[in-house]
Structure formats: structure tokens, C-alpha cells
Motif scaffolding. Sequence first.
Motif, PDB file in Angstrom:
ATOM      1  N   LEU A 114       0.939  -1.255  -0.014  1.00 32.21           N
ATOM      2  CA  LEU A 114       0.002  -0.035   0.016  1.00 32.21           C
ATOM      3  C   LEU A 114       0.970   1.232  -0.007  1.00 32.21           C
ATOM      4  CD1 LEU A 114      -2.742  -0.789   2.556  1.00 32.21           C
ATOM      5  CD2 LEU A 114      -3.113  -0.708   0.081  1.00 32.21           C
ATOM      6  N   ILE A 115       2.087   1.223   0.873  1.00 33.02           N
ATOM      7  CA  ILE A 115       2.795   2.431   0.798  1.00 33.02           C
ATOM      8  C   ILE A 115       3.337   2.679  -0.586  1.00 33.02           C
ATOM      9  CG2 ILE A 115       4.879   3.212   1.798  1.00 33.02           C
ATOM     10  CD1 ILE A 115       4.013   1.915   4.374  1.00 33.02           C
ATOM     11  N   GLU A 116       3.889   1.489  -1.029  1.00 38.34           N
ATOM     12  CA  GLU A 116       4.556   1.676  -2.441  1.00 38.34           C
ATOM     13  C   GLU A 116       3.775   2.154  -3.492  1.00 38.34           C
ATOM     14  OE1 GLU A 116       5.547  -1.765  -5.661  1.00 38.34           O
ATOM     15  OE2 GLU A 116       6.653  -1.972  -3.862  1.00 38.34           O
TER      16      GLU A 116
ATOM     17  N   PRO B 273      -9.152   4.776   3.200  1.00 34.84           N
ATOM     18  CA  PRO B 273     -10.014   4.132   4.477  1.00 34.84           C
ATOM     19  C   PRO B 273     -11.395   3.360   4.220  1.00 34.84           C
ATOM     20  CG  PRO B 273      -8.701   5.769   5.320  1.00 34.84           C
ATOM     21  CD  PRO B 273      -8.682   5.944   3.747  1.00 34.84           C
ATOM     22  N   SER B 274     -11.465   2.117   4.527  1.00 31.76           N
ATOM     23  CA  SER B 274     -12.721   1.830   4.286  1.00 31.76           C
ATOM     24  C   SER B 274     -13.105   0.604   5.374  1.00 31.76           C
ATOM     25  CB  SER B 274     -13.039   1.270   3.108  1.00 31.76           C
ATOM     26  OG  SER B 274     -14.373   0.727   2.571  1.00 31.76           O
ATOM     27  N   ILE B 275     -14.143   0.241   5.890  1.00 34.79           N
ATOM     28  CA  ILE B 275     -14.264  -0.713   6.843  1.00 34.79           C
ATOM     29  C   ILE B 275     -14.138  -2.095   6.086  1.00 34.79           C
ATOM     30  CG2 ILE B 275     -15.937  -2.245   7.958  1.00 34.79           C
ATOM     31  CD1 ILE B 275     -17.125   0.803   8.720  1.00 34.79           C
ATOM     32  N   GLY B 276     -13.286  -2.862   6.656  1.00 30.50           N
ATOM     33  CA  GLY B 276     -12.977  -4.291   6.058  1.00 30.50           C
ATOM     34  C   GLY B 276     -11.929  -4.368   5.058  1.00 30.50           C
ATOM     35  N   VAL B 277     -11.698  -3.291   4.619  1.00 27.26           N
ATOM     36  CA  VAL B 277     -10.852  -3.279   3.109  1.00 27.26           C
ATOM     37  C   VAL B 277      -9.322  -3.785   3.567  1.00 27.26           C
ATOM     38  CG1 VAL B 277      -9.749  -0.943   3.243  1.00 27.26           C
ATOM     39  CG2 VAL B 277     -10.197  -2.146   1.239  1.00 27.26           C
TER      40      VAL B 277
END
Length: 161
Positions: A96-98, A104-108
Motif C-alpha cells: 500500500l505504501i509503495e 480507508p474503508s471498513i473491512g478493506v
Amino acid sequence: MTNYVLDGYDLSPLFDSSKSLISFSEDPRRHIPNKGSIIYSVWNKEEKFIYIGISGLQKSLEKRSPLSRMISHASGRRSGDQFCIYIHDFYVIPKLIEEGQYIPSIGVLDKLTKDFIHNNLNYRFIGFETDNSDEIVRSLENQIKSGVLGISPILNGTTSL
């Protein structure tokens, strides 16, 4: 082939690359026994040894079921599952950083963890169905973590991280 015997138990099925790997995307009910205890090794796509784990640790042999832990791992849900937390922290977050994209989302994050596990990780296991199977797998796991076999898991070995 390296000698993978500890305490009189042949652990080569955990490490022998000629033995088939089981994908976490497969239903563990097709592979994991319903009772007893298991010790399992987890491997990435490059067949690097990343994790050693155990399951089926209930006190009573009749109540020992290793299946629930493997289902939990395959789910990718981080709550209460150290394996999923390691995968999330060491593989999902760096990606994700790369990529620099995260909304942000619940459960993602759990879904991303599950997807990574299903697409990249496999395991092998050995089952034990004795009164002391829980003690056997605990001892074997601790020894393997310490690197006594000359190989230590990347994520939970005592000689790693």
C-alpha cells in the motif's frame, strides 16, 4: 536431503519441496483433520519459509480441532490472528505504501490481507492424534522457531525480524 528429525519425529513433510503445497485459497476442510493437533509450515510463492504454526491445542483430545485456526488464517481477518497480523504488517502495508493509494474503508485491510494470503501463500502440515499431541506440537514449534533445524521462519522465528 537435510535431516528434519526432532524428538524422534520426522518433520520432512513440512520442508520437503517434493511434497505438494496446499494453497490457502483451497478449503482447509479438504486437507486438515477434524481432530488432534497439527504443526504447519507456511511458504510464499518463491518457496521461502515464512511461518511455523500449530493448531489443535485444546486440553481434551476429543475437543482438539486444528481446522478452526486454518480457516481463521485463510479468512485474512486480523482480529485475534497473529499470522494475519504478520501478513498485513510485512506484506500488505508495504505494498500500500509503495502504491501510495489507500482510501480507508471498513473491512478493506482484512480483504487485502485475505487476497494476499490466498494468492501468495501455501502450507504443509503434519498431524498428531495422541493424548499429548498438543505438547508435541508446542515443543516442535518452539524448536523450529529457534532455528535448530538450520532454517528459521522469516516472520515468527526467534532468529528473524
